[in-house]
Every structure is written in structure tokens, then in C-alpha cells.
Scaffold this motif. Structure first.
Motif, PDB file in Angstrom:
ATOM      1  N   ARG A  31       0.834  -1.257  -0.209  1.00 40.90           N
ATOM      2  CA  ARG A  31       0.075   0.094  -0.104  1.00 40.90           C
ATOM      3  C   ARG A  31       0.805   1.169  -0.068  1.00 40.90           C
ATOM      4  NH1 ARG A  31      -2.189   0.300   6.349  1.00 40.90           N
ATOM      5  NH2 ARG A  31      -0.082   0.874   7.259  1.00 40.90           N
ATOM      6  N   ASP A  86      -9.891  -8.220   2.922  1.00 38.89           N
ATOM      7  CA  ASP A  86     -10.521  -8.625   1.684  1.00 38.89           C
ATOM      8  C   ASP A  86      -9.962  -8.118   0.610  1.00 38.89           C
ATOM      9  OD1 ASP A  86     -12.463  -9.631  -0.065  1.00 38.89           O
ATOM     10  OD2 ASP A  86     -14.147  -8.945   1.269  1.00 38.89           O
ATOM     11  N   ARG A  89     -12.641  -7.490  -2.422  1.00 43.02           N
ATOM     12  CA  ARG A  89     -13.266  -6.366  -2.449  1.00 43.02           C
ATOM     13  C   ARG A  89     -12.441  -4.745  -2.402  1.00 43.02           C
ATOM     14  NH1 ARG A  89     -17.175  -5.699   2.393  1.00 43.02           N
ATOM     15  NH2 ARG A  89     -17.845  -3.591   1.274  1.00 43.02           N
ATOM     16  N   HIS A  90     -11.356  -5.007  -1.909  1.00 43.02           N
ATOM     17  CA  HIS A  90     -10.342  -3.687  -1.799  1.00 43.02           C
ATOM     18  C   HIS A  90      -8.779  -3.988  -2.228  1.00 43.02           C
ATOM     19  CE1 HIS A  90     -13.704  -1.722   0.543  1.00 43.02           C
ATOM     20  NE2 HIS A  90     -13.715  -2.986   1.499  1.00 43.02           N
ATOM     21  N   TRP A 120      -3.098  -2.831  -1.919  1.00 41.98           N
ATOM     22  CA  TRP A 120      -4.364  -2.708  -0.961  1.00 41.98           C
ATOM     23  C   TRP A 120      -4.918  -1.194  -1.284  1.00 41.98           C
ATOM     24  CZ3 TRP A 120      -7.812  -5.113   1.160  1.00 41.98           C
ATOM     25  CH2 TRP A 120      -8.518  -4.559   1.964  1.00 41.98           C
ATOM     26  N   GLN A 121      -6.125  -1.129  -1.364  1.00 40.95           N
ATOM     27  CA  GLN A 121      -6.797   0.208  -1.457  1.00 40.95           C
ATOM     28  C   GLN A 121      -7.941   0.245  -0.492  1.00 40.95           C
ATOM     29  OE1 GLN A 121      -7.876  -0.334  -5.636  1.00 40.95           O
ATOM     30  NE2 GLN A 121      -5.894   0.903  -6.286  1.00 40.95           N
ATOM     31  N   GLY A 122      -7.985  -0.475   0.736  1.00 39.60           N
ATOM     32  CA  GLY A 122      -9.136  -0.429   1.586  1.00 39.60           C
ATOM     33  C   GLY A 122      -8.823   0.010   2.921  1.00 39.60           C
ATOM     34  N   PRO A 123      -9.827  -0.318   3.815  1.00 33.79           N
ATOM     35  CA  PRO A 123      -9.380   0.460   5.150  1.00 33.79           C
ATOM     36  C   PRO A 123      -8.099  -0.237   5.882  1.00 33.79           C
ATOM     37  CG  PRO A 123     -11.034  -1.258   5.099  1.00 33.79           C
ATOM     38  CD  PRO A 123     -10.660  -1.244   3.831  1.00 33.79           C
TER      39      PRO A 123
END
Length: 198
Positions: A31, A86, A89-90, A120-123
Motif C-alpha cells: 500500500r 478482503d 473487495r479492496h 491494497w486500497q481498503g481500510p
């Protein structure tokens, strides 16, 4: 870090007999850090009696199960189970790295491990299961720096081997994870060199 050109230049080594052996896979997840750099996700395995890699640093993943359509699907499922991350999703799938051979935890039988790279592009939150003690994000620049490379004495029936490793804040990245990391770093270096001459 990863671009279409970087991915298209990748030609991973696929072991010819991999489909006849036990299969496993892992996810190398990176990330963008707040300082603009790149970080790579590692897990520290939970300490368990009888596990030869108890407490080691690793990438999330595990063995292919009957419900997994592919080894990539296994990496995504295992990552979600172990960390709550996940990737479907992300995560943005970037590349497949080369197959590596290891052994089962409990017996000397070969097992092929396939690494997959994701952005990674999620929380930032994680949800760890019993197999994972903690998640650690490590700067890629730190992992690549020559001054951070070290050696880890590893006892074998034939004597002690000094295995290459990278130490970070009390953690030690070595073995299969270190080998995967080195392939990723070589690809990133080549991408940087290619970009500098465009």
C-alpha cells in the motif's frame, strides 16, 4: 509501485510438476504509506507448540482447499480468514511470482507455494484469527536497503546454516518469505530502472 508495464514484464517460473503436489499460496500486499512511500504487509505467526515456524514473519496464505477454484483464490480466502483483509473487495491484483518448494509443517513432503501480489486500497483495520499474532507494515525501501540485510543461524541435522534475512524492529524476515521478497524487490528495481530511461 506496480504498473501495467511492470506486470507485463513478469515471467514467473512455474514448476512443471506443481499440479501433482500439495499446493499453497500467499499474498504479498502493498500500500502507499502516508509519507508517499510503499509498505508491504507481513504477519507474525502465532506461537504454537509443534509448529516449526511458530512466531515467524510471513505473508498471509495457506494450503489449497477443495472449495478453492485456484491457488489465487486460496490466497484471497486465507488472507481474509487470517487477517480480515478482503482482497476481492479492496485489493487490486497485480502479479503472480515464481513457485517455490517447501515442506508440510508436520512431515517431509514437498509442497509448492505460489505468491500473488496485490495493491491494497481498503481500510487500515484488521481482524486477526488464532493463527496470527500481529500484522506489521514494513517500508519497502527499508527492506531493499543493503544495510538492513543480515544472517540468521539455522540449525539442521547437517550443521548450522547462516540464512539470509532482513531484521526490522525486532522482527526477522527469512526463509521462504525472504525469497519471495527478493523477487519482488528485483522486479521493483527493474521497473525503476526502466522508468528512468523513458
Amino acid at each position: 509501485m506496480a504498473t501495467k508495464r511492470w506486470v507485463s514484464s513478469l515471467r514467473p517460473k512455474k514448476l512443471p510438476l506443481r499440479r501433482r503436489l500439495t499446493r499453497a499460496s500467499v499474498a504479498l500486499i502493498y500500500r502507499q504509506a502516508q509519507d508517499g512511500g510503499t509498505e508491504l504487509l507481513f504477519i507474525q505467526r502465532a506461537r504454537r507448540e509443534g509448529d516449526p515456524w511458530s512466531g515467524d514473519m510471513a505473508f498471509p496464505g495457506g494450503r489449497l482447499q477443495p472449495e478453492d477454484a485456484t491457488t489465487r483464490a486460496a490466497a484471497e480466502r486465507e488472507t481474509l480468514e487470517e487477517t480480515g483483509v478482503d482482497l476481492i473487495r479492496h485489493g487490486r491484483f497485480r502479479a503472480r511470482l515464481s513457485d517455490l518448494v517447501t515442506r508440510h509443517h508436520s512431515r517431509w513432503r514437498p509442497m509448492v507455494v505460489t505468491p500473488y501480489v496485490y495493491e491494497w486500497q481498503g481500510p487500515q483495520s484488521v481482524s486477526l484469527n488464532h493463527e496470527v499474532q500481529r500484522v506489521v507494515w514494513v517500508p519497502l525501501a527499508y527492506l531493499a536497503a543493503e544495510e538492513n540485510q543480515s544472517r540468521l543461524p539455522w540449525r539442521t541435522p547437517l550443521g548450522t546454516l547462516n540464512m539470509p534475512c532482513c531484521r526490522y524492529e525486532g522482527y526477522c524476515i527469512w526463509g521462504l518469505s525472504y525469497s519471495m521478497l527478493q523477487e519482488l524487490l528485483r522486479l521493483e528495481l527493474q521497473h525503476s530502472l526502466d522508468a528512468s530511461v523513458i
